[in-house]
Write a protein that holds these residues in place. Structure first.
Motif, PDB file in Angstrom:
ATOM      1  N   ALA A 190       3.633   5.269  -5.967  1.00 52.93           N
ATOM      2  CA  ALA A 190       3.525   5.155  -7.426  1.00 52.93           C
ATOM      3  C   ALA A 190       2.461   6.086  -7.980  1.00 52.93           C
ATOM      4  O   ALA A 190       2.655   6.692  -9.045  1.00 52.93           O
ATOM      5  CB  ALA A 190       3.223   3.711  -7.820  1.00 52.93           C
ATOM      6  N   VAL A 191       1.341   6.238  -7.274  1.00 59.52           N
ATOM      7  CA  VAL A 191       0.288   7.158  -7.721  1.00 59.52           C
ATOM      8  C   VAL A 191       0.809   8.591  -7.712  1.00 59.52           C
ATOM      9  O   VAL A 191       0.589   9.352  -8.662  1.00 59.52           O
ATOM     10  CB  VAL A 191      -0.971   7.006  -6.844  1.00 59.52           C
ATOM     11  CG1 VAL A 191      -1.952   8.138  -7.080  1.00 59.52           C
ATOM     12  CG2 VAL A 191      -1.635   5.662  -7.099  1.00 59.52           C
ATOM     13  N   VAL A 192       1.527   8.958  -6.656  1.00 62.72           N
ATOM     14  CA  VAL A 192       2.093  10.316  -6.588  1.00 62.72           C
ATOM     15  C   VAL A 192       3.091  10.526  -7.715  1.00 62.72           C
ATOM     16  O   VAL A 192       3.079  11.571  -8.382  1.00 62.72           O
ATOM     17  CB  VAL A 192       2.758  10.550  -5.213  1.00 62.72           C
ATOM     18  CG1 VAL A 192       3.588  11.818  -5.215  1.00 62.72           C
ATOM     19  CG2 VAL A 192       1.711  10.602  -4.115  1.00 62.72           C
ATOM     20  N   LEU A 210       3.276   8.957 -10.631  1.00 59.31           N
ATOM     21  CA  LEU A 210       2.589   8.983 -11.921  1.00 59.31           C
ATOM     22  C   LEU A 210       1.898  10.331 -12.141  1.00 59.31           C
ATOM     23  O   LEU A 210       2.028  10.939 -13.214  1.00 59.31           O
ATOM     24  CB  LEU A 210       1.582   7.841 -12.012  1.00 59.31           C
ATOM     25  CG  LEU A 210       0.793   7.769 -13.313  1.00 59.31           C
ATOM     26  CD1 LEU A 210       1.733   7.487 -14.482  1.00 59.31           C
ATOM     27  CD2 LEU A 210      -0.284   6.709 -13.227  1.00 59.31           C
ATOM     28  N   ALA A 211       1.170  10.795 -11.135  1.00 69.00           N
ATOM     29  CA  ALA A 211       0.478  12.083 -11.269  1.00 69.00           C
ATOM     30  C   ALA A 211       1.474  13.223 -11.474  1.00 69.00           C
ATOM     31  O   ALA A 211       1.258  14.107 -12.318  1.00 69.00           O
ATOM     32  CB  ALA A 211      -0.380  12.345 -10.032  1.00 69.00           C
ATOM     33  N   THR A 212       2.572  13.191 -10.749  1.00 68.73           N
ATOM     34  CA  THR A 212       3.584  14.236 -10.893  1.00 68.73           C
ATOM     35  C   THR A 212       4.232  14.186 -12.269  1.00 68.73           C
ATOM     36  O   THR A 212       4.465  15.229 -12.896  1.00 68.73           O
ATOM     37  CB  THR A 212       4.647  14.082  -9.803  1.00 68.73           C
ATOM     38  OG1 THR A 212       4.005  14.116  -8.527  1.00 68.73           O
ATOM     39  CG2 THR A 212       5.684  15.173  -9.867  1.00 68.73           C
ATOM     40  N   SER A 213       4.519  12.995 -12.758  1.00 67.54           N
ATOM     41  CA  SER A 213       5.140  12.857 -14.077  1.00 67.54           C
ATOM     42  C   SER A 213       4.211  13.350 -15.180  1.00 67.54           C
ATOM     43  O   SER A 213       4.643  14.081 -16.081  1.00 67.54           O
ATOM     44  CB  SER A 213       5.520  11.403 -14.329  1.00 67.54           C
ATOM     45  OG  SER A 213       6.461  10.980 -13.394  1.00 67.54           O
ATOM     46  N   ARG A 226       0.831  -1.212   0.000  1.00 67.79           N
ATOM     47  CA  ARG A 226       0.000   0.000   0.000  1.00 67.79           C
ATOM     48  C   ARG A 226       0.861   1.256   0.000  1.00 67.79           C
ATOM     49  O   ARG A 226       0.548   2.233  -0.682  1.00 67.79           O
ATOM     50  CB  ARG A 226      -0.950  -0.002   1.202  1.00 67.79           C
ATOM     51  CG  ARG A 226      -2.121  -0.928   1.038  1.00 67.79           C
ATOM     52  CD  ARG A 226      -3.205  -0.673   2.066  1.00 67.79           C
ATOM     53  NE  ARG A 226      -2.708  -0.542   3.424  1.00 67.79           N
ATOM     54  CZ  ARG A 226      -2.770  -1.489   4.356  1.00 67.79           C
ATOM     55  NH1 ARG A 226      -3.296  -2.657   4.071  1.00 67.79           N
ATOM     56  NH2 ARG A 226      -2.299  -1.265   5.571  1.00 67.79           N
ATOM     57  N   THR A 262       2.263   1.620  -3.435  1.00 70.69           N
ATOM     58  CA  THR A 262       1.202   1.973  -4.376  1.00 70.69           C
ATOM     59  C   THR A 262       0.897   3.460  -4.298  1.00 70.69           C
ATOM     60  O   THR A 262       0.746   4.132  -5.325  1.00 70.69           O
ATOM     61  CB  THR A 262      -0.066   1.143  -4.092  1.00 70.69           C
ATOM     62  OG1 THR A 262       0.277  -0.246  -4.206  1.00 70.69           O
ATOM     63  CG2 THR A 262      -1.177   1.465  -5.071  1.00 70.69           C
ATOM     64  N   ARG A 263       0.792   3.982  -3.065  1.00 60.89           N
ATOM     65  CA  ARG A 263       0.575   5.429  -2.918  1.00 60.89           C
ATOM     66  C   ARG A 263       1.726   6.225  -3.510  1.00 60.89           C
ATOM     67  O   ARG A 263       1.516   7.253  -4.154  1.00 60.89           O
ATOM     68  CB  ARG A 263       0.385   5.797  -1.450  1.00 60.89           C
ATOM     69  CG  ARG A 263      -1.045   5.619  -1.004  1.00 60.89           C
ATOM     70  CD  ARG A 263      -1.204   6.029   0.409  1.00 60.89           C
ATOM     71  NE  ARG A 263      -1.148   4.755   1.125  1.00 60.89           N
ATOM     72  CZ  ARG A 263      -0.925   4.588   2.395  1.00 60.89           C
ATOM     73  NH1 ARG A 263      -0.725   5.619   3.150  1.00 60.89           N
ATOM     74  NH2 ARG A 263      -0.898   3.412   2.934  1.00 60.89           N
TER      75      ARG A 263
END
Length: 188
Positions: A137-139, A141-144, A131, A134-135
């Motif tokens: 990775a979400v940060v 991805l959104a930043t990229s 978890r 995963t959090r």
């Protein structure tokens, strides 16, 4: 003084004997992400020379002592390497390298935060680490995605002050995210 050193050596031996797998793997992740960030940031001429040994030491320090100043030190050394490569060696700024260094810095930071709250002998459910990652990775991805979109916006408007518009958009976005986080914290 000698008793203090002997006590510290005993404490390190006890910790090494009792460390469990999950905190150890997170520390290995810290080392690897810090090392990758350093190797990507520094120019190849510097890394191939005598600097590889000290860079490995800089990557080991936050893995061993994540609650101290070493994660910040490793990040500053990485940024210094990036500045040396771009300004000192004239390496052009490539988007993939910039994103990879940013990802490595963020992973080092977030893994240090995780291991700082884990006792070295903790038995951790793998779902906790999954978890957490995963959090992260979400940060990332959104930043990229946002970074690439802002860079494209700058390219479109480069002739008429595009960088200024991107800077203002980035600042407004940062203020908006800070306000959103503050609102979420107040809810608790």
């Amino acid at each position: 003084m000698v008793g203090s050193v002997i006590g510290r050596v005993r404490a390190v031996r006890t910790a090494a004997a009792r460390i469990s797998l999950a905190p150890l793997l997170v520390r290995v992740g810290i080392f690897l992400s810090a090392l990758v960030g350093l190797l990507l940031a520094y120019p190849a001429e510097v890394v191939v020379g005598n600097a590889l040994g000290p860079l490995v030491v800089v990557a080991v320090l936050p893995a061993l002592m994540p609650r101290r100043l070493w994660p910040t030190f490793a990040a500053l050394v990485t940024v210094g390497g990036w500045l040396l490569a771009t300004d000192g060696y004239g390496r052009p700024i490539a988007l993939w390298r910039l994103m990879a260094v940013a990802v490595a810095l963020y992973l080092t930071h977030t893994l240090c935060a995780l291991v700082a709250v884990l006792p070295y002998d903790a038995v951790v459910d793998p779902d906790v680490i999954v978890r957490w990652l995963t959090r992260a990775a979400v940060v990332l991805l959104a930043t990229s995605v946002l970074g690439v979109l802002l860079l494209e916006l700058a390219e479109v408007r480069a002739g008429d002050g595009g960088w200024q518009a991107v800077t203002i958009a980035g600042l407004l976005l940062a203020v908006g995210v800070a306000a959103l986080l503050a609102g979420l914290l107040r809810r608790r």
